[in-house]
Scaffold this active site. Structure first.
Site, short mmCIF file in Angstrom:
data_model
loop_
_atom_site.label_atom_id
_atom_site.label_comp_id
_atom_site.label_asym_id
_atom_site.label_seq_id
_atom_site.Cartn_x
_atom_site.Cartn_y
_atom_site.Cartn_z
N ASP A 51 -29.78 12.63 13.16
CA ASP A 51 -29.32 13.33 14.05
C ASP A 51 -28.61 12.49 15.24
O ASP A 51 -29.14 11.65 15.79
CB ASP A 51 -30.42 14.27 14.91
CG ASP A 51 -29.99 14.99 15.77
OD1 ASP A 51 -29.52 16.19 15.59
OD2 ASP A 51 -29.69 14.74 17.07
N TYR A 56 -24.08 10.47 23.18
CA TYR A 56 -25.04 9.27 22.75
C TYR A 56 -24.30 7.84 22.88
O TYR A 56 -24.66 6.97 22.90
CB TYR A 56 -25.92 9.31 21.79
CG TYR A 56 -26.66 10.65 21.77
CD1 TYR A 56 -27.14 11.20 22.96
CD2 TYR A 56 -27.29 10.94 20.44
CE1 TYR A 56 -27.82 12.29 22.87
CE2 TYR A 56 -28.17 12.15 20.51
CZ TYR A 56 -28.42 12.72 21.38
OH TYR A 56 -29.01 13.79 21.61
N LYS A 81 -23.47 16.95 17.70
CA LYS A 81 -23.19 17.84 18.79
C LYS A 81 -22.03 17.59 19.47
O LYS A 81 -21.63 16.55 19.81
CB LYS A 81 -24.62 17.84 19.63
CG LYS A 81 -25.73 17.71 18.58
CD LYS A 81 -26.98 17.78 19.66
CE LYS A 81 -28.21 17.08 19.06
NZ LYS A 81 -28.24 15.68 18.75
N HIS A 114 -23.94 21.55 22.11
CA HIS A 114 -25.15 20.71 22.87
C HIS A 114 -25.60 21.35 23.84
O HIS A 114 -27.02 21.04 24.23
CB HIS A 114 -24.47 19.55 23.35
CG HIS A 114 -25.50 18.26 23.31
ND1 HIS A 114 -25.09 16.90 23.01
CD2 HIS A 114 -26.86 18.25 23.31
CE1 HIS A 114 -26.24 16.15 23.28
NE2 HIS A 114 -27.31 16.90 23.22
#
Length: 286
Positions: A51, A56, A81, A114
Site C-alpha cells: 500500500d 508518500y 492513492k 485519499h
C-alpha cells in the site's frame, strides 16, 4: 526455508469479484519507506500486498523494489492513492497515469481517493468535487488502469453522497482502525453496502503496544502486543496494513495466522475503544 514458503495470506472478496489479501505492508512519508524492507517482505515473508500513495513520495523507489524482488506482477496487489491536490476529472486521470509511470506499472489493483476534502481551488462544494473526481476513477476502472477503485478516510455521509452521485460504489474504504479507534458504525455501513473495510495504523502508531490489557493478552498467547492487535483486526474481518521499515518487525507482523484469539479476548480488546485518532480525523469534513 523462508517464511514466504509457509504463508499464503487469506483474501477478502471485493464486490467486483477480485480478492484482496487481508494483510499488507504499508508505506508512508517521513522515513516510512525502505527498499531493503520491501524486497525482504516480498521475497522472504510472503507479503504480496503493498500500500502506498503519491503523498508518500516513494512511488519511483517502490517500483524499483518491486522489480528487484522478481515477484511476478500478477502475484502482487498494489494499492495507490490520489492526493486531494489532484482532485478534479482531468487532474485525477493524469495523476493516476503519472503514478503508474513512476512505479513502472501498467495498472493498479486498487486506487483510492485519499481524503474526502479537495485541496483544489474551485467554485464548487466538496461533494461536487468528490463526484467529479470519482467519475475519473470510474473511467480508469472501466479502462483497466485500476482493477478496483475506492476511497480513504470517508465517513458514511461521504459514501452516501457518492452513491447518489455516481454509478460505481467504492470497492474499499480505508480508514484508521485499531482498538482505540474502531468506527463500528462506519464498518457496519460499509459491510451492508458491499464495501470492503480496510484499516491502517493497526498499532495506533505504537500506542497500543504499551497498553496493560494488550500486554496481558499478549503474555497469555505467547505473542507480541503487535501480533495480538494485528490478529484482532484480521479476526474482525478487516483488511489490515501495518507499516514498518524494519525486517524483524515485518516478519513479526506476518506471523499472525497460526493462532486465534478467544471470543472473550476479542471482546476485551473491543472494549478499549476511546475514540482517539492517531492520524487524520475526517468527521468534520462536509
Amino acid at each position: 526455508m523462508t517464511l514466504a514458503a509457509h504463508l499464503r495470506f487469506p483474501k477478502v472478496p471485493l464486490s467486483n469479484g477480485l480478492q484482496i489479501p487481508i494483510l499488507g505492508l504499508g508505506t508512508s512519508h517521513d522515513g516510512g519507506f525502505s527498499h531493503d524492507a520491501i524486497v525482504y517482505a516480498l521475497t522472504e515473508c510472503g507479503v504480496c500486498h503493498i500500500d502506498t500513495a503519491k503523498r508518500y513520495g516513494c512511488e519511483e523507489k517502490l517500483g524499483k523494489a518491486i522489480i528487484e524482488s522478481g515477484i511476478p506482477r500478477s502475484d502482487l496487489w498494489v494499492t495507490n492513492k490520489l492526493w486531494p491536490g489532484d482532485y478534479g476529472y482531468k487532474a485525477a486521470k493524469k495523476a493516476c497515469l503519472d503514478s503508474c509511470s513512476q512505479m513502472r506499472l501498467h495498472y493498479f489493483d486498487l486506487y483510492l481517493m485519499h481524503w474526502p476534502e479537495s485541496l483544489q481551488s474551485c467554485n464548487c462544494s466538496n461533494r461536487e468535487m468528490r463526484a467529479e473526481t470519482w467519475r475519473a476513477l470510474e473511467e480508469l476502472y472501466k479502462e483497466g488502469v485500476c482493477r478496483a477503485i475506492g476511497v480513504s478516510n470517508f465517513q458514511v455521509q461521504h459514501l452516501e453522497e457518492l452513491k447518489e452521485d455516481c454509478s460505481v460504489v467504492p470497492h474499499v474504504n480505508q480508514v484508521e482502525y485499531h482498538p482505540f479507534q474502531q468506527s463500528n458504525q462506519l464498518m457496519g455501513y460499509c459491510r451492508r453496502e458491499g464495501i470492503v473495510f480496510e484499516g491502517y495504523s493497526p498499532l495506533a502508531k505504537g500506542q497500543v503496544l504499551r497498553n496493560p490489557t494488550v500486554l496481558q493478552i499478549a503474555e497469555k498467547y505467547g505473542h507480541t502486543p503487535a501480533q495480538i492487535c494485528i490478529r484482532w483486526s484480521i479476526q474482525n474481518g478487516v483488511v489490515t496494513i501495518p507499516k514498518s521499515t524494519k525486517k524483524k518487525r515485518i516478519r513479526e507482523n506476518c506471523q499472525v495466522f497460526g493462532f486465534q484469539l478467544e471470543e472473550s479476548d476479542m471482546a476485551t480488546l473491543g472494549s478499549l475503544h476511546d475514540g482517539r485518532h492517531v492520524t487524520w480525523d475526517s468527521t468534520h469534513v462536509e
